[in-house]
Design a protein around this motif. Structure first.
Motif, short mmCIF file in Angstrom:
data_model
loop_
_atom_site.label_atom_id
_atom_site.label_comp_id
_atom_site.label_asym_id
_atom_site.label_seq_id
_atom_site.Cartn_x
_atom_site.Cartn_y
_atom_site.Cartn_z
N TYR A 160 71.09 53.85 -53.44
CA TYR A 160 72.32 53.75 -52.76
C TYR A 160 71.96 53.24 -51.22
O TYR A 160 71.04 53.47 -50.69
CB TYR A 160 72.92 55.31 -52.15
N LEU B 186 77.59 69.60 -50.90
CA LEU B 186 76.12 69.58 -50.25
C LEU B 186 76.19 69.55 -48.81
O LEU B 186 77.01 69.13 -48.08
CB LEU B 186 75.27 68.17 -50.62
N ARG C 274 68.76 59.24 -56.19
CA ARG C 274 69.05 60.42 -56.97
C ARG C 274 68.48 60.25 -58.26
O ARG C 274 68.52 59.17 -59.06
CB ARG C 274 70.50 60.55 -56.88
N ARG D 100 82.73 68.14 -58.08
CA ARG D 100 81.62 68.36 -58.85
C ARG D 100 80.70 69.63 -58.10
O ARG D 100 80.27 70.55 -58.75
CB ARG D 100 80.79 67.34 -59.35
N SER D 101 80.30 69.25 -56.94
CA SER D 101 79.74 70.13 -56.14
C SER D 101 79.68 69.74 -54.53
O SER D 101 80.26 68.77 -54.31
CB SER D 101 78.24 69.92 -56.54
N MET E 184 72.81 72.94 -52.14
CA MET E 184 74.06 72.52 -53.22
C MET E 184 74.85 73.63 -53.52
O MET E 184 74.35 74.49 -54.36
CB MET E 184 73.37 71.92 -54.24
N LEU F 287 78.39 59.15 -43.10
CA LEU F 287 78.03 58.08 -43.56
C LEU F 287 78.74 57.40 -44.59
O LEU F 287 79.68 57.92 -45.37
CB LEU F 287 76.84 58.52 -44.73
N PHE G 57 81.23 61.68 -47.49
CA PHE G 57 80.65 62.79 -46.28
C PHE G 57 81.64 62.88 -45.06
O PHE G 57 82.72 62.13 -44.99
CB PHE G 57 79.55 61.95 -45.61
N LEU H 217 82.18 60.28 -60.83
CA LEU H 217 81.00 59.17 -61.11
C LEU H 217 81.41 57.64 -60.87
O LEU H 217 82.70 57.36 -61.50
CB LEU H 217 80.68 59.56 -62.41
N TYR I 85 73.95 53.41 -47.32
CA TYR I 85 74.84 53.84 -46.43
C TYR I 85 74.52 53.33 -45.12
O TYR I 85 73.80 52.81 -44.71
CB TYR I 85 74.67 55.43 -46.21
N TYR J 113 73.68 68.80 -45.47
CA TYR J 113 72.33 68.16 -45.19
C TYR J 113 72.12 68.47 -43.58
O TYR J 113 73.19 68.57 -42.78
CB TYR J 113 72.54 66.77 -45.32
N VAL K 170 80.43 65.86 -53.96
CA VAL K 170 80.24 64.87 -55.18
C VAL K 170 81.52 64.96 -55.71
O VAL K 170 82.24 65.89 -56.10
CB VAL K 170 79.21 65.59 -55.83
N GLN L 299 76.60 58.94 -59.03
CA GLN L 299 77.05 59.69 -58.44
C GLN L 299 77.69 59.27 -57.03
O GLN L 299 77.01 58.29 -56.24
CB GLN L 299 76.32 60.83 -58.09
N LYS L 300 78.82 59.54 -56.92
CA LYS L 300 79.46 59.36 -55.36
C LYS L 300 79.80 60.56 -54.34
O LYS L 300 80.10 61.25 -54.69
CB LYS L 300 80.96 58.47 -55.46
N LEU L 301 78.90 60.53 -53.29
CA LEU L 301 79.12 61.22 -52.11
C LEU L 301 80.09 60.95 -51.13
O LEU L 301 79.94 59.82 -50.69
CB LEU L 301 77.89 61.71 -51.53
#
Lengths: 112, 114
Positions: free
Chosen positions: A34, B34, A94, B31-32, B48, A44, B104, B95, A36, B36, B92, B100-102
């Motif tokens: 990825y 996170l 990942r 899905r989950s 997570m 991000l 933020f 897909l 960002y 950081y 998350v 996976q797409k985060l």
């Protein structure tokens, strides 16, 4: 163990010049990769992602492009930089088994 | 549109205080979640969370998820100057063609004064 390398750490470029940022991952195979961008004081923004060699998907239209010439190498490029391309660029990977993305140290790009 | 909102955006406290950082989300196909910590460069992974009500703990940091109310909190007790950082929450989502797409949040900038 897995590590991610990203370089350069800092870059100052004039408007209209080309760009190439590189990211490599060690200790894993076939990762999702990825790119960002993080603007000052903001979260991000996902720019590009890749699930395999030569497979690139873009999340937002922009002046940038990405390539994945090898399994663990991800490159962010531009032919002509704009002032608005300034920012902090982060590469992440990942593994297939987990939902956690791990980040490189980032490149701070200033376009003047 | 998927979104993650963190609050407060900025927080300044004294060493030894306890802080609570908030993260609310609206993400399809959750899905989950996170957390950081970002000091100067790379965000480093903290927790997570996938299931509601199960607290994750690491030293003075802990976090919990509420999937019914769509939020998570990150607690830091007995804060130290080394806890000063931007704390990022990411969810998350669905897909993207196998990736996976985060999504933020904006981050919370935490400053611990001695």
């Amino acid at each position: 163990s897995q590590t991610i390398h990203q370089w350069p750490a800092t870059l100052v470029q004039p408007v209209g010049s080309p760009l190439s940022l590189e990211c490599t991952v060690e200790g894993t195979s076939n990762p999702n990769l990825y790119w960002y961008r993080q603007a000052a004081g903001r979260g991000l923004q996902l720019l590009f992602y890749s699930v395999g060699i030569g497979q690139i998907s873009s999340e937002v239209p922009q002046n940038l492009s990405a390539s994945r010439p090898q399994d663990r190498q991800f490159i962010l490029s531009s032919k002509k930089l704009l002032l608005s391309d300034s920012g902090f660029y982060l590469c992440a990977w990942r593994g297939r088994a987990k939902n956690i993305q791990y980040f490189g140290a980032g490149t701070r790009l200033s376009v003047l | 549109e998927d979104k993650v909102v963190q609050s407060p955006l900025s927080l300044v406290v004294h060493e030894g205080d306890t802080v609570t950082l908030n993260c609310s989300y609206e993400v399809t196909n959750f899905r989950s979640l996170l957390w950081y910590k970002q000091e100067k460069k790379a965000p480093t992974f903290l927790f997570m969370l996938t299931s509601s009500g199960i607290e994750k703990k690491s030293g003075r940091l802990s976090s919990i998820l509420d999937k019914k109310e769509l939020f998570s909190i990150l607690n830091i007790t007995a804060t130290q100057t080394g806890d000063s950082a931007v704390y990022l929450c990411a969810v998350v989502g669905p897909l993207l063609q196998g990736a996976q797409k985060l999504v933020f949040g904006q981050g919370t900038r935490l400053t611990i004064n001695p």
